[in-house]
Design a protein around this motif. Structure first.
Motif, PDB file in Angstrom:
ATOM      1  N   ILE A 133       0.514  -1.126   0.123  1.00 26.81           N
ATOM      2  CA  ILE A 133       0.026   0.164  -0.098  1.00 26.81           C
ATOM      3  C   ILE A 133       0.731   1.335  -0.034  1.00 26.81           C
ATOM      4  N   SER A 134       1.764   1.425   0.965  1.00 24.25           N
ATOM      5  CA  SER A 134       2.547   2.552   1.078  1.00 24.25           C
ATOM      6  C   SER A 134       3.702   2.956   0.165  1.00 24.25           C
ATOM      7  N   LEU A 135       4.090   2.065  -0.361  1.00 26.48           N
ATOM      8  CA  LEU A 135       5.648   2.200  -1.011  1.00 26.48           C
ATOM      9  C   LEU A 135       5.395   3.038  -2.503  1.00 26.48           C
ATOM     10  N   PRO A 136       4.239   2.640  -3.269  1.00 28.50           N
ATOM     11  CA  PRO A 136       4.038   3.574  -4.624  1.00 28.50           C
ATOM     12  C   PRO A 136       3.715   4.922  -4.087  1.00 28.50           C
ATOM     13  N   PHE A 137       3.144   5.322  -2.888  1.00 28.21           N
ATOM     14  CA  PHE A 137       2.870   6.789  -2.419  1.00 28.21           C
ATOM     15  C   PHE A 137       4.171   7.284  -2.192  1.00 28.21           C
ATOM     16  N   VAL A 138       5.165   6.541  -1.502  1.00 32.50           N
ATOM     17  CA  VAL A 138       6.318   7.030  -0.930  1.00 32.50           C
ATOM     18  C   VAL A 138       7.013   7.340  -2.201  1.00 32.50           C
ATOM     19  N   PHE A 139       7.280   6.431  -3.181  1.00 31.41           N
ATOM     20  CA  PHE A 139       8.184   6.732  -4.363  1.00 31.41           C
ATOM     21  C   PHE A 139       7.496   7.759  -5.354  1.00 31.41           C
ATOM     22  N   LYS A 140       6.415   8.133  -5.216  1.00 25.69           N
ATOM     23  CA  LYS A 140       5.708   9.145  -5.982  1.00 25.69           C
ATOM     24  C   LYS A 140       5.914  10.562  -5.403  1.00 25.69           C
ATOM     25  N   TYR A 141       5.457  10.523  -4.383  1.00 24.58           N
ATOM     26  CA  TYR A 141       5.325  11.974  -3.447  1.00 24.58           C
ATOM     27  C   TYR A 141       6.554  12.219  -2.398  1.00 24.58           C
ATOM     28  N   GLY A 142       7.420  11.156  -2.131  1.00 19.36           N
ATOM     29  CA  GLY A 142       8.447  11.375  -1.099  1.00 19.36           C
ATOM     30  C   GLY A 142       7.784  10.840   0.045  1.00 19.36           C
ATOM     31  N   VAL A 143       8.532  10.708   1.202  1.00 23.90           N
ATOM     32  CA  VAL A 143       8.262   9.911   2.469  1.00 23.90           C
ATOM     33  C   VAL A 143       7.156  10.859   3.346  1.00 23.90           C
ATOM     34  N   GLU A 144       7.413  12.009   3.393  1.00 29.09           N
ATOM     35  CA  GLU A 144       6.645  13.060   3.912  1.00 29.09           C
ATOM     36  C   GLU A 144       5.102  13.040   3.347  1.00 29.09           C
ATOM     37  N   LYS A 145       4.873  13.259   2.158  1.00 29.06           N
ATOM     38  CA  LYS A 145       3.718  13.311   1.719  1.00 29.06           C
ATOM     39  C   LYS A 145       3.266  11.817   1.723  1.00 29.06           C
ATOM     40  N   GLY A 146       3.994  10.988   1.469  1.00 28.40           N
ATOM     41  CA  GLY A 146       3.377   9.664   1.503  1.00 28.40           C
ATOM     42  C   GLY A 146       3.141   8.879   2.545  1.00 28.40           C
ATOM     43  N   ARG A 147       3.387   9.527   3.855  1.00 27.46           N
ATOM     44  CA  ARG A 147       3.425   8.818   5.048  1.00 27.46           C
ATOM     45  C   ARG A 147       1.792   8.515   5.492  1.00 27.46           C
ATOM     46  N   MET A 148       1.107   9.306   4.846  1.00 29.80           N
ATOM     47  CA  MET A 148      -0.228   8.810   5.179  1.00 29.80           C
ATOM     48  C   MET A 148      -0.618   7.657   4.716  1.00 29.80           C
ATOM     49  N   ALA A 149      -0.169   7.018   3.706  1.00 30.49           N
ATOM     50  CA  ALA A 149      -0.459   5.797   3.416  1.00 30.49           C
ATOM     51  C   ALA A 149      -0.032   4.729   4.446  1.00 30.49           C
ATOM     52  N   GLN A 150       0.643   4.984   5.266  1.00 29.50           N
ATOM     53  CA  GLN A 150       1.262   4.204   6.516  1.00 29.50           C
ATOM     54  C   GLN A 150       0.094   3.853   7.374  1.00 29.50           C
ATOM     55  N   TYR A 151      -0.937   5.182   7.586  1.00 25.67           N
ATOM     56  CA  TYR A 151      -2.125   4.929   8.457  1.00 25.67           C
ATOM     57  C   TYR A 151      -3.192   4.043   7.827  1.00 25.67           C
ATOM     58  N   LEU A 152      -2.998   4.121   6.570  1.00 30.30           N
ATOM     59  CA  LEU A 152      -3.975   3.299   6.036  1.00 30.30           C
ATOM     60  C   LEU A 152      -3.501   1.878   6.031  1.00 30.30           C
ATOM     61  N   VAL A 153      -2.296   1.589   5.947  1.00 27.91           N
ATOM     62  CA  VAL A 153      -1.757   0.129   6.528  1.00 27.91           C
ATOM     63  C   VAL A 153      -2.152  -0.154   7.730  1.00 27.91           C
ATOM     64  N   ILE A 154      -1.935   0.556   8.694  1.00 24.35           N
ATOM     65  CA  ILE A 154      -2.692   0.125   9.987  1.00 24.35           C
ATOM     66  C   ILE A 154      -4.046  -0.196  10.009  1.00 24.35           C
ATOM     67  N   GLY A 155      -4.644   0.669   9.459  1.00 28.50           N
ATOM     68  CA  GLY A 155      -6.424   0.414   9.241  1.00 28.50           C
ATOM     69  C   GLY A 155      -6.676  -0.894   8.695  1.00 28.50           C
ATOM     70  N   VAL A 156      -5.865  -1.061   7.660  1.00 25.78           N
ATOM     71  CA  VAL A 156      -5.876  -2.508   6.852  1.00 25.78           C
ATOM     72  C   VAL A 156      -5.763  -3.664   7.605  1.00 25.78           C
ATOM     73  N   VAL A 157      -4.572  -3.399   8.815  1.00 26.59           N
ATOM     74  CA  VAL A 157      -4.261  -4.751   9.468  1.00 26.59           C
ATOM     75  C   VAL A 157      -5.130  -4.917  10.535  1.00 26.59           C
ATOM     76  N   CYS A 158      -5.808  -3.827  11.316  1.00 24.52           N
ATOM     77  CA  CYS A 158      -6.601  -4.004  11.985  1.00 24.52           C
ATOM     78  C   CYS A 158      -7.697  -4.687  11.771  1.00 24.52           C
ATOM     79  N   GLY A 159      -8.522  -3.939  10.535  1.00 29.23           N
ATOM     80  CA  GLY A 159      -9.669  -4.549   9.766  1.00 29.23           C
ATOM     81  C   GLY A 159      -9.564  -5.903   9.534  1.00 29.23           C
ATOM     82  N   GLY A 160      -8.333  -6.145   8.851  1.00 31.95           N
ATOM     83  CA  GLY A 160      -8.048  -7.482   8.127  1.00 31.95           C
ATOM     84  C   GLY A 160      -7.948  -8.617   9.470  1.00 31.95           C
ATOM     85  N   SER A 161      -7.504  -8.336  10.377  1.00 30.05           N
ATOM     86  CA  SER A 161      -7.407  -9.179  11.594  1.00 30.05           C
ATOM     87  C   SER A 161      -8.631  -9.647  12.022  1.00 30.05           C
ATOM     88  N   VAL A 162      -9.770  -8.828  11.889  1.00 30.62           N
ATOM     89  CA  VAL A 162     -11.113  -8.865  12.399  1.00 30.62           C
ATOM     90  C   VAL A 162     -11.821  -9.756  11.563  1.00 30.62           C
TER      91      VAL A 162
END
Length: 210
Positions: A133-162
């Motif tokens: 999820i996060s790496l395409p955003f990181v390589f397109k926009y840079g780490v700072e702008k792409g960091r929001m995708a990491q919060y999406l990863v957390i949501g996916v993991v939490c929801g996926g575990s349920v």
């Protein structure tokens, strides 16, 4: 690319020791948990963050600009980060979890082999998704702008575990054919990882570095 891999390996051993410790703790807890798959999936999220965090160190230290003078392509730079992510997932998540859960079956008959197969399918799916999820955003926009995708990863993991916990409970009441949808989802997750890899290479080639 071997040199890039070794550089990131040494950086991971220095800067991400807490990740390794947390992965070990959650792995130990998962050995005594039959229903809450969050303890198994959480290390997937940690390992999925390692490549993006390594890229953050590269950007802040000026290594990213210096790397442009080295005899390596942007495709190799991106591919090396994905290989680091795969290595982390294999060493810290997939192989240890497979061994621990197999020992639980052999020593304590804690789960069935059918449950074991379904669990490994779901773990592979979560491994691919959390790393994609996060790496395409990181390589397109840079780490700072792409960091929001990491919060999406957390949501996916939490929801996926349920969702995975519900699925894991349901297959105990069904036949072995319940593994077929999981197998198809595994193929889709692997395809997602490959697509993420391709997009990251394309985005990084087009991006202008400061």
């Amino acid at each position: 690319m071997k040199g890039l891999f070794l550089k990131d390996l040494y950086m991971s051993l220095k800067y991400f020791r807490s990740y390794f410790l947390l992965a070990a703790v959650f792995l130990a807890v998962s050995a005594f948990s039959n229903t809450n798959l969050f303890f198994i999936f959480y290390p997937c999220m940690l390992c999925g963050m390692i490549p993006a965090n390594l890229q953050a160190y590269d950007e802040r230290s000026g290594w990213e600009a210096l790397c442009g003078t080295l005899p390596c392509t942007r495709a190799q730079i991106v591919s090396e980060k994905y290989l680091v992510g795969l290595t982390a997932q294999l060493v810290l998540v997939l192989i240890p979890t497979a061994l621990v859960q197999a020992l639980r079956i052999i020593l304590f008959q804690a789960i069935s082999w059918e449950d074991y197969g379904a669990l490994m399918f779901m773990l592979l799916i979560m491994t691919c998704v959390s790393s994609s999820i996060s790496l395409p955003f990181v390589f397109k926009y840079g780490v700072e702008k792409g960091r929001m995708a990491q919060y999406l990863v957390i949501g996916v993991v939490c929801g996926g575990s349920v969702v995975a916990s519900l699925y894991f409970d349901s297959i105990r009441q069904l036949s072995a054919t319940a593994d077929i949808p999981a197998f198809l989802l595994c193929l889709a997750a692997v395809a997602l990882y490959a697509g993420s890899w391709f997009l990251s290479i394309r985005f990084y080639r087009e991006r202008e570095l400061k």
